[in-house]
Design a protein around this motif. Structure first.
Motif, PDB file in Angstrom:
ATOM      1  N   LEU A  54     -12.432   8.050  17.715  1.00 51.69           N
ATOM      2  CA  LEU A  54     -13.813   7.931  17.251  1.00 51.69           C
ATOM      3  C   LEU A  54     -14.509   6.746  17.921  1.00 51.69           C
ATOM      4  N   PRO A  55     -15.823   6.832  18.149  1.00 52.16           N
ATOM      5  CA  PRO A  55     -16.548   5.649  18.629  1.00 52.16           C
ATOM      6  C   PRO A  55     -16.433   4.506  17.630  1.00 52.16           C
ATOM      7  N   GLU A  56     -16.383   3.277  18.136  1.00 51.91           N
ATOM      8  CA  GLU A  56     -16.164   2.128  17.255  1.00 51.91           C
ATOM      9  C   GLU A  56     -17.296   1.972  16.253  1.00 51.91           C
ATOM     10  N   GLU A  57     -18.533   2.282  16.674  1.00 52.54           N
ATOM     11  CA  GLU A  57     -19.660   2.113  15.761  1.00 52.54           C
ATOM     12  C   GLU A  57     -19.671   3.150  14.644  1.00 52.54           C
ATOM     13  N   SER A  58     -18.925   4.244  14.800  1.00 47.59           N
ATOM     14  CA  SER A  58     -18.904   5.268  13.756  1.00 47.59           C
ATOM     15  C   SER A  58     -18.223   4.764  12.486  1.00 47.59           C
ATOM     16  N   LEU A  59     -17.279   3.828  12.616  1.00 47.27           N
ATOM     17  CA  LEU A  59     -16.612   3.277  11.436  1.00 47.27           C
ATOM     18  C   LEU A  59     -17.514   2.352  10.634  1.00 47.27           C
ATOM     19  N   PHE A  60     -18.652   1.955  11.206  1.00 47.44           N
ATOM     20  CA  PHE A  60     -19.589   1.078  10.507  1.00 47.44           C
ATOM     21  C   PHE A  60     -20.861   1.814  10.094  1.00 47.44           C
ATOM     22  N   SER A  61     -20.848   3.146  10.126  1.00 50.83           N
ATOM     23  CA  SER A  61     -22.025   3.915   9.735  1.00 50.83           C
ATOM     24  C   SER A  61     -22.120   3.999   8.214  1.00 50.83           C
ATOM     25  N   ASP A  62     -23.251   4.494   7.748  1.00 47.71           N
ATOM     26  CA  ASP A  62     -23.519   4.538   6.304  1.00 47.71           C
ATOM     27  C   ASP A  62     -22.671   5.574   5.580  1.00 47.71           C
ATOM     28  N   VAL A  63     -22.138   6.549   6.291  1.00 52.04           N
ATOM     29  CA  VAL A  63     -21.362   7.599   5.622  1.00 52.04           C
ATOM     30  C   VAL A  63     -19.968   7.106   5.228  1.00 52.04           C
ATOM     31  N   ILE A  64     -19.542   5.990   5.795  1.00 60.13           N
ATOM     32  CA  ILE A  64     -18.238   5.419   5.447  1.00 60.13           C
ATOM     33  C   ILE A  64     -18.382   4.628   4.150  1.00 60.13           C
ATOM     34  N   THR A  65     -17.650   5.013   3.124  1.00 59.59           N
ATOM     35  CA  THR A  65     -17.713   4.339   1.823  1.00 59.59           C
ATOM     36  C   THR A  65     -16.466   3.487   1.621  1.00 59.59           C
ATOM     37  N   ILE A  66     -16.591   2.546   0.693  1.00 58.65           N
ATOM     38  CA  ILE A  66     -15.460   1.662   0.421  1.00 58.65           C
ATOM     39  C   ILE A  66     -14.333   2.426  -0.271  1.00 58.65           C
ATOM     40  N   GLU A  67     -14.667   3.464  -1.057  1.00 54.16           N
ATOM     41  CA  GLU A  67     -13.613   4.272  -1.686  1.00 54.16           C
ATOM     42  C   GLU A  67     -12.778   4.995  -0.637  1.00 54.16           C
ATOM     43  N   TRP A  68     -13.448   5.567   0.364  1.00 55.87           N
ATOM     44  CA  TRP A  68     -12.715   6.268   1.417  1.00 55.87           C
ATOM     45  C   TRP A  68     -11.863   5.294   2.215  1.00 55.87           C
ATOM     46  N   LEU A  69     -12.411   4.136   2.538  1.00 55.54           N
ATOM     47  CA  LEU A  69     -11.659   3.162   3.328  1.00 55.54           C
ATOM     48  C   LEU A  69     -10.414   2.668   2.590  1.00 55.54           C
ATOM     49  N   THR A  70     -10.554   2.378   1.303  1.00 58.60           N
ATOM     50  CA  THR A  70      -9.402   1.891   0.545  1.00 58.60           C
ATOM     51  C   THR A  70      -8.305   2.954   0.459  1.00 58.60           C
ATOM     52  N   LYS A  71      -8.706   4.211   0.287  1.00 57.94           N
ATOM     53  CA  LYS A  71      -7.710   5.287   0.220  1.00 57.94           C
ATOM     54  C   LYS A  71      -6.994   5.452   1.555  1.00 57.94           C
ATOM     55  N   VAL A  72      -7.753   5.423   2.649  1.00 57.94           N
ATOM     56  CA  VAL A  72      -7.141   5.626   3.960  1.00 57.94           C
ATOM     57  C   VAL A  72      -6.296   4.413   4.355  1.00 57.94           C
ATOM     58  N   ILE A  73      -6.760   3.209   4.014  1.00 52.82           N
ATOM     59  CA  ILE A  73      -5.961   2.015   4.335  1.00 52.82           C
ATOM     60  C   ILE A  73      -4.641   2.036   3.566  1.00 52.82           C
ATOM     61  N   ARG A  74      -4.676   2.497   2.339  1.00 48.63           N
ATOM     62  CA  ARG A  74      -3.438   2.597   1.560  1.00 48.63           C
ATOM     63  C   ARG A  74      -2.450   3.560   2.217  1.00 48.63           C
ATOM     64  N   VAL A  75      -2.958   4.704   2.672  1.00 50.03           N
ATOM     65  CA  VAL A  75      -2.083   5.671   3.339  1.00 50.03           C
ATOM     66  C   VAL A  75      -1.594   5.122   4.677  1.00 50.03           C
ATOM     67  N   ALA A  76      -2.496   4.477   5.426  1.00 48.44           N
ATOM     68  CA  ALA A  76      -2.101   3.917   6.721  1.00 48.44           C
ATOM     69  C   ALA A  76      -1.055   2.821   6.561  1.00 48.44           C
ATOM     70  N   THR A  77      -1.145   2.067   5.467  1.00 46.92           N
ATOM     71  CA  THR A  77      -0.146   1.015   5.222  1.00 46.92           C
ATOM     72  C   THR A  77       1.207   1.618   4.871  1.00 46.92           C
ATOM     73  N   SER A  78       1.207   2.654   4.064  1.00 53.86           N
ATOM     74  CA  SER A  78       2.479   3.258   3.652  1.00 53.86           C
ATOM     75  C   SER A  78       3.184   3.941   4.808  1.00 53.86           C
ATOM     76  N   TYR A  79       2.433   4.466   5.780  1.00 53.26           N
ATOM     77  CA  TYR A  79       3.038   5.155   6.912  1.00 53.26           C
ATOM     78  C   TYR A  79       3.072   4.297   8.174  1.00 53.26           C
ATOM     79  N   ASN A  80       2.655   3.026   8.054  1.00 51.83           N
ATOM     80  CA  ASN A  80       2.683   2.095   9.182  1.00 51.83           C
ATOM     81  C   ASN A  80       1.906   2.645  10.377  1.00 51.83           C
ATOM     82  N   CYS A  81       0.685   3.030  10.127  1.00 52.20           N
ATOM     83  CA  CYS A  81      -0.146   3.623  11.182  1.00 52.20           C
ATOM     84  C   CYS A  81      -0.725   2.527  12.082  1.00 52.20           C
TER      85      CYS A  81
END
Length: 596
Positions: free
Chosen positions: A264-291
């Motif tokens: 993904l383009p780097e600026e897409s992660l800072f767009s308005d469609v990215i919510t803190i709920e989605w980020l926390t869920k994905v970070i939790r999964v990325a941490t558990s799988y060592n992504c």
């Protein structure tokens, strides 16, 4: 010869085809004439029964293909064109006028019409049908054509054909939802191909972010539901305490995150469609799988935390917030101040809700360096709440550790007075803060005195210069700040300049003052402004340039009237020369006869 009646009746059948347990009584010659697949079977052996495993579209599509082999009429629609095209690829029905050629023409016409109408939902439905077929759709080129058409629809602006006025916004939103829902079922390889091509072609990063967040969320939710169901069914069977190996589905989730987030383009992660709920869920999964993408996600979360409210901030777990803040502090670029503000806001909101514990306070208070904050007033207020709320549960060593997280030398007078009155911390910490406060006040006082002394010296120097100028009779121009001061204008001996008086029409001095006293700067500038204002008000677009040497024997107003009316003078002259047949003779009076 008409084979359709044999196709319907099955008479004289010499070949049986089995497709998903459904039997078709057919004849070899029509199939051999259209399909290279059946032709190869005929050359290899005398085959009377054939089973087609994994046939695209199943028995319904094979029935349509069989009708085509018997020269029967075949109806192609956008709901079956993908399966028919893949079935023709499966049976190798090549050649001009054969099923592949006919299906390609219909498919290209469908893609062209969807691109003209910007119907992304129709293209997405074609991709959805292709995903049900499998890799054969990719081999036949359907996936590449659909991806290119979808990107063109995203890039080109809407037209009057694509956005009719009678379609409501809700209908357009439903179309976009159908498009996204259809794309969520694509295989990962196809989806990555679409995202990479769209990124390289310049599709909006917000659109790619919205699509990718939905794609990742669907896969994570599906994986969690499957994991919960498998744990519930196997809970009574597992007796060993050794950890189970990760399932292939978990490996796929890690692969999905690493591939999609990194392309993904780097600026897409800072767009308005990215919510803190989605980020926390994905970070939790990325941490558990060592992504590998976890660092990018934490960086995006750090930028987003500065924009959300305190209520939304408290939805994050303290451990995850610590990771985000720690990552922000190591990135530099002035992120430490933002990290301090995020931590203080988080703990203050938890204090307001009454849920802040000593462990959480210590976890978050130590993530930022002690010297990162300019003052520790807010930190002390939070510490006072924690010590008061958990007074009975903290040992002396634990209280001491919590107190050491606050720098009492950076507290103001009001906070120190409150700390002394609360008696929550030892008095020596308050005394230490008071001594530091006195030192800061003394330093500020010395700085103020030095500033006042420099100002007094400047004033004395200016007074001396003014006295020296008066004694010499010379105008004084002070330029310590590179700006004009109020000073005198005149000749070298301080008298008034008569040429300056005549040019600027300076007013006459009062009788009480000296008539030969020089004018000040403000008086001269005021006279210049009045002169310019009078000149601007008397100017006219009809006379943009007037030489100063030109002399006039009439007034300026008469000259303007002359220039405005001179267009009518030829008519006046004609009327004075021609005498009418009846009535008196007209003679035009002109006030500019001296001009002729």
């Amino acid at each position: 010869m008409d084979f359709s009646k044999f196709r319907q009746s099955g008479d004289l059948s010499d070949l049986t085809v089995n497709v998903n347990e459904q039997i078709f009584k057919l004849h070899k010659f029509p199939l051999y004439a259209k399909s290279e697949y059946f032709c190869k079977l005929a050359h290899s052996a005398d085959v009377k029964k054939v089973e087609l495993v994994g046939f695209p579209g199943g028995p319904d599509i094979f029935s349509t293909v069989a009708d085509f082999c018997y020269n029967m009429k075949v109806e192609l629609t956008k709901n079956n064109i993908v399966q028919v095209r893949c079935a023709a690829e499966f049976l190798q029905m090549k050649g001009e006028g054969n099923l592949i050629d006919m299906a390609d023409k219909f498919f290209n016409d469908t893609i062209t019409s969807t691109k003209m109408s910007r119907s992304t939902s129709c293209i997405a439905s074609l991709l959805l049908f292709a995903s049900t077929v499998g890799e054969l759709a990719n081999v036949s080129g359907i996936v590449d054509v659909c991806c290119e058409a979808l990107i063109e629809c995203w890039l080109k602006p809407p037209t009057k054909f694509s956005s009719p006025t009678n379609i409501s916004k809700q209908s357009l939103d439903r179309r976009e939802d159908r498009t996204i829902n259809a794309l969520l079922s694509l295989p990962l390889d196809w989806y990555l191909k679409l995202v990479i091509s769209a990124r390289d072609r310049g599709v909006q990063s917000s659109l790619l972010a919205e699509l990718s967040t939905s794609y990742i969320s669907v896969l994570i939710d599906r994986d969690e539901s499957e994991e919960n169901s498998s744990q519930s069914t196997e809970s009574g069977e597992i007796t060993s305490k050794s950890p189970r190996p990760k399932s292939p589905k978990k490996t796929d989730i890690a692969k999905v995150l690493d591939n999609i987030i990194t392309v993904l383009p780097e600026e897409s992660l800072f767009s308005d469609v990215i919510t803190i709920e989605w980020l926390t869920k994905v970070i939790r999964v990325a941490t558990s799988y060592n992504c590998k993408c976890r660092k990018l996600l934490v960086k995006a979360a750090g930028e987003l935390l500065c924009k959300i409210s305190a209520e939304e901030l408290c939805t994050i777990s303290p451990s995850l917030l610590r990771d985000i803040v720690q990552e922000s502090c190591t990135s530099g670029n002035g992120q430490i101040e933002k990290a301090c503000r995020i931590v203080d806001t988080y703990m203050s909101e938890m204090v307001r809700k009454g849920v802040l514990t000593a462990d959480t306070f210590k976890l978050l208070a130590t993530v930022v360096p002690k010297d990162a904050r300019s003052n520790h007033d807010q930190m002390y207020n939070i510490l006072e709440y924690v010590l008061t709320a958990e007074r009975e549960h903290l040992s002396t060593e634990q209280r001491q550790d919590l107190i050491e997280t606050v720098n009492f030398t950076l507290l103001n007078e009001e906070t120190l007075q409150g700390a002394l009155a609360a008696s929550v911390i030892p008095a020596n910490y308050v005394a230490k803060g008071a001594i530091a406060l006195c030192s800061r006040l003394r330093s500020d006082l010395e700085t103020a005195r030095a500033t006042l002394q420099r100002q007094d010296d400047e004033i004395k120097r200016l007074k001396t210069a003014v006295k020296r100028g008066k004694s010499l009779g010379t105008p004084i121009m002070t330029s310590s700040t590179s700006s004009l001061r109020d000073t005198s204008f005149g000749s070298l001996n301080g008298a008034r300049d008569p040429e300056l008086d005549q040019l600027l029409e300076l007013p006459t001095k009062d009788q009480s003052t000296d008539a030969n006293a020089p004018y000040t700067t403000s008086e001269v500038l005021s006279a210049v402004r009045n002169k310019l204002a009078h000149t601007a008000s008397s100017s006219s677009p009809y006379n943009t340039f007037r030489p100063l040497s030109q002399e006039h024997d009439i007034s300026y107003e008469e000259e303007l009237e002359y220039k405005h009316d001179r267009a009518f003078r030829p008519l006046d002259n004609a009327r004075t020369k021609v005498k009418p047949m009846y009535g008196p003779t007209y003679r035009t009076y002109s006030a500019y006869s001296h001009r002729y």
